[in-house]
Design a protein around this motif. Sequence first.
Motif, PDB file in Angstrom:
ATOM      1  N   ARG A  67      92.372  39.100  51.166  1.00  0.00           N
ATOM      2  CA  ARG A  67      93.772  39.096  51.596  1.00  0.00           C
ATOM      3  C   ARG A  67      94.119  40.534  51.944  1.00  0.00           C
ATOM      4  NH1 ARG A  67      99.309  38.444  48.121  1.00  0.00           N
ATOM      5  NH2 ARG A  67     100.736  38.118  49.888  1.00  0.00           N
ATOM      6  N   LEU A  68      94.429  40.758  53.214  1.00  0.00           N
ATOM      7  CA  LEU A  68      94.674  42.118  53.703  1.00  0.00           C
ATOM      8  C   LEU A  68      96.115  42.551  53.489  1.00  0.00           C
ATOM      9  CD1 LEU A  68      92.594  41.987  57.004  1.00  0.00           C
ATOM     10  CD2 LEU A  68      91.864  42.648  54.709  1.00  0.00           C
ATOM     11  N   GLY A  69      96.987  41.585  53.189  1.00  0.00           N
ATOM     12  CA  GLY A  69      98.392  41.895  52.953  1.00  0.00           C
ATOM     13  C   GLY A  69      99.273  40.818  53.536  1.00  0.00           C
ATOM     14  N   GLY A  70     100.376  40.488  52.841  1.00  0.00           N
ATOM     15  CA  GLY A  70     101.306  39.485  53.351  1.00  0.00           C
ATOM     16  C   GLY A  70     100.621  38.164  53.601  1.00  0.00           C
ATOM     17  N   ASP A  71     100.692  37.681  54.853  1.00  0.00           N
ATOM     18  CA  ASP A  71     100.053  36.413  55.207  1.00  0.00           C
ATOM     19  C   ASP A  71      98.820  36.643  56.069  1.00  0.00           C
ATOM     20  OD1 ASP A  71     101.293  37.290  57.468  1.00  0.00           O
ATOM     21  OD2 ASP A  71     102.384  35.442  57.887  1.00  0.00           O
ATOM     22  N   GLU A  72      98.200  37.816  55.925  1.00  0.00           N
ATOM     23  CA  GLU A  72      97.024  38.162  56.726  1.00  0.00           C
ATOM     24  C   GLU A  72      95.767  38.176  55.859  1.00  0.00           C
ATOM     25  OE1 GLU A  72      95.371  41.809  59.575  1.00  0.00           O
ATOM     26  OE2 GLU A  72      97.210  42.053  58.408  1.00  0.00           O
ATOM     27  N   PHE A  73      94.719  37.554  56.374  1.00  0.00           N
ATOM     28  CA  PHE A  73      93.444  37.490  55.674  1.00  0.00           C
ATOM     29  C   PHE A  73      92.336  38.014  56.578  1.00  0.00           C
ATOM     30  CE2 PHE A  73      96.163  34.219  53.953  1.00  0.00           C
ATOM     31  CZ  PHE A  73      95.961  34.296  52.581  1.00  0.00           C
ATOM     32  N   GLY A  74      91.267  38.499  55.968  1.00  0.00           N
ATOM     33  CA  GLY A  74      90.100  38.947  56.711  1.00  0.00           C
ATOM     34  C   GLY A  74      88.846  38.346  56.114  1.00  0.00           C
ATOM     35  N   VAL A  75      87.861  38.066  56.961  1.00  0.00           N
ATOM     36  CA  VAL A  75      86.591  37.514  56.503  1.00  0.00           C
ATOM     37  C   VAL A  75      85.459  38.272  57.179  1.00  0.00           C
ATOM     38  CG1 VAL A  75      85.147  35.457  56.285  1.00  0.00           C
ATOM     39  CG2 VAL A  75      87.637  35.222  56.259  1.00  0.00           C
ATOM     40  N   ILE A  76      84.453  38.651  56.399  1.00  0.00           N
ATOM     41  CA  ILE A  76      83.242  39.279  56.927  1.00  0.00           C
ATOM     42  C   ILE A  76      82.135  38.240  56.886  1.00  0.00           C
ATOM     43  CG2 ILE A  76      81.574  41.154  56.672  1.00  0.00           C
ATOM     44  CD1 ILE A  76      83.767  42.601  54.984  1.00  0.00           C
ATOM     45  N   LEU A  77      81.564  37.937  58.043  1.00  0.00           N
ATOM     46  CA  LEU A  77      80.478  36.968  58.141  1.00  0.00           C
ATOM     47  C   LEU A  77      79.163  37.710  58.334  1.00  0.00           C
ATOM     48  CD1 LEU A  77      82.085  34.332  60.565  1.00  0.00           C
ATOM     49  CD2 LEU A  77      82.227  34.429  58.075  1.00  0.00           C
ATOM     50  N   SER A  78      78.362  37.775  57.286  1.00  0.00           N
ATOM     51  CA  SER A  78      77.042  38.397  57.366  1.00  0.00           C
ATOM     52  C   SER A  78      75.982  37.312  57.516  1.00  0.00           C
ATOM     53  CB  SER A  78      76.779  39.228  56.106  1.00  0.00           C
ATOM     54  OG  SER A  78      77.780  40.214  55.933  1.00  0.00           O
ATOM     55  N   GLU A  79      74.738  37.749  57.682  1.00  0.00           N
ATOM     56  CA  GLU A  79      73.602  36.825  57.768  1.00  0.00           C
ATOM     57  C   GLU A  79      73.804  35.777  58.860  1.00  0.00           C
ATOM     58  OE1 GLU A  79      72.499  35.268  53.967  1.00  0.00           O
ATOM     59  OE2 GLU A  79      72.735  37.210  52.968  1.00  0.00           O
ATOM     60  N   LEU A  80      74.227  36.241  60.038  1.00  0.00           N
ATOM     61  CA  LEU A  80      74.415  35.369  61.193  1.00  0.00           C
ATOM     62  C   LEU A  80      73.198  35.432  62.105  1.00  0.00           C
ATOM     63  CD1 LEU A  80      78.071  36.250  62.241  1.00  0.00           C
ATOM     64  CD2 LEU A  80      77.326  34.086  61.223  1.00  0.00           C
ATOM     65  N   LEU A  81      72.961  34.327  62.806  1.00  0.00           N
ATOM     66  CA  LEU A  81      71.927  34.312  63.832  1.00  0.00           C
ATOM     67  C   LEU A  81      72.505  34.714  65.187  1.00  0.00           C
ATOM     68  CD1 LEU A  81      69.965  31.057  62.912  1.00  0.00           C
ATOM     69  CD2 LEU A  81      69.306  33.426  62.463  1.00  0.00           C
ATOM     70  N   ASP A  82      73.730  34.234  65.445  1.00  0.00           N
ATOM     71  CA  ASP A  82      74.346  34.514  66.741  1.00  0.00           C
ATOM     72  C   ASP A  82      75.840  34.220  66.666  1.00  0.00           C
ATOM     73  OD1 ASP A  82      74.552  31.690  66.773  1.00  0.00           O
ATOM     74  OD2 ASP A  82      72.724  31.490  67.958  1.00  0.00           O
ATOM     75  N   ARG A  83      76.531  34.381  67.798  1.00  0.00           N
ATOM     76  CA  ARG A  83      77.968  34.133  67.874  1.00  0.00           C
ATOM     77  C   ARG A  83      78.312  32.668  67.590  1.00  0.00           C
ATOM     78  NH1 ARG A  83      81.272  37.627  70.553  1.00  0.00           N
ATOM     79  NH2 ARG A  83      83.468  37.020  70.658  1.00  0.00           N
ATOM     80  N   GLY A  84      77.404  31.785  67.987  1.00  0.00           N
ATOM     81  CA  GLY A  84      77.633  30.364  67.757  1.00  0.00           C
ATOM     82  C   GLY A  84      77.801  30.034  66.280  1.00  0.00           C
ATOM     83  N   GLY A  85      77.012  30.707  65.430  1.00  0.00           N
ATOM     84  CA  GLY A  85      77.143  30.472  63.993  1.00  0.00           C
ATOM     85  C   GLY A  85      78.503  30.899  63.478  1.00  0.00           C
ATOM     86  N   ALA A  86      79.041  31.999  64.022  1.00  0.00           N
ATOM     87  CA  ALA A  86      80.373  32.459  63.631  1.00  0.00           C
ATOM     88  C   ALA A  86      81.438  31.466  64.094  1.00  0.00           C
ATOM     89  CB  ALA A  86      80.640  33.840  64.222  1.00  0.00           C
TER      90      ALA A  86
END
Length: 324
Positions: free
Chosen positions: A242-261
């Motif tokens: 939770r970055l603050g207020g109603d804002e959230f952030g997610v880090i997606l590691s161990e991806l093969l490509d953009r499609g996985g994200a």
Amino acid sequence: MLRIVNLQTDIVKLGHDLGSVLAFVIEQVQILTGAQGAVVELAEGDEMVYRAASGIAGPQLGLRLARRGSLSGLCIETGEVLLCGDSETDARVDREACRKVGLRSMIVAPLCHNGTVVGVFKIASPDAAFFTSGHVTILRLLAELIAASMYYSARYEASELYHRATHDLLTGLANRALFYDRLRQALALARRRATPVAVLNLDMDGLKAINDRHGHRAGDAAIRECALRIHRAARASDTVARLGGDEFGVILSELLDRGGARQVVERMAREIRAPFVYEETPLAIDASIGLAVFPEDATEMDTLVEEADRAMYAVKRSRKGEPD
């Protein structure tokens, strides 16, 4: 002195959310001292980690530096307030780190928890010989306020102290400081392995309407539920914050490509929109989600986050029928 007393009252109002206390105090200390930057660094093993940062130090939030060979590390060892008039001539400082932040002079005060110095509170200026003995007094008083907040947030265990400093009290998720710490580490690993990393920026839609119609208790319940759903839709290797207020952030590691994200984004969107009932009242929960992928969209951390933010606002505008 009156301003410091008023600041203490404001800190009490923030309660036991140590991350919010740290972020609040470093912003206020710049007003009190005229400093151009402020940092709270916590000692974690052989490193000092920027757990709160503002002003010229703001872009370095989450930065990890070697404890040895730095003024902060010396402050930990001695437990004394240290003044540096010019980082270019002071042999005690990590000169490369000072140049990275853009500071020339600083004051570093120890933060004590349960009888142990666990970190430092630092104010900085890009000008040499900026600070005086009066600044030292102010920083010492504010360091004592932070130390008291640390004690009451986590009375005994150091592990609980670090958790309180790096996690959001309302949702239990990682806070902004831990998000940037993890993102720096994820990008460093991705560069070595030549693998992609994605950042998601999520902004809740309709929270203001919930607060206006049903009150802030309902709004807080909606934030907690949204956080739970994002976390549920994420993978074990992901970081959700939770970055603050109603804002959230997610880090997606161990991806093969953009499609996985994209698959993760679609799963989160479905999960967030599921029906939610609070005290027998149906509440509509939704979020606009922006995606940016390293190295395809950006190769630097700040630019990557900006791209995710830009993508999120594009989604939000499209939902309102506004042109991009």
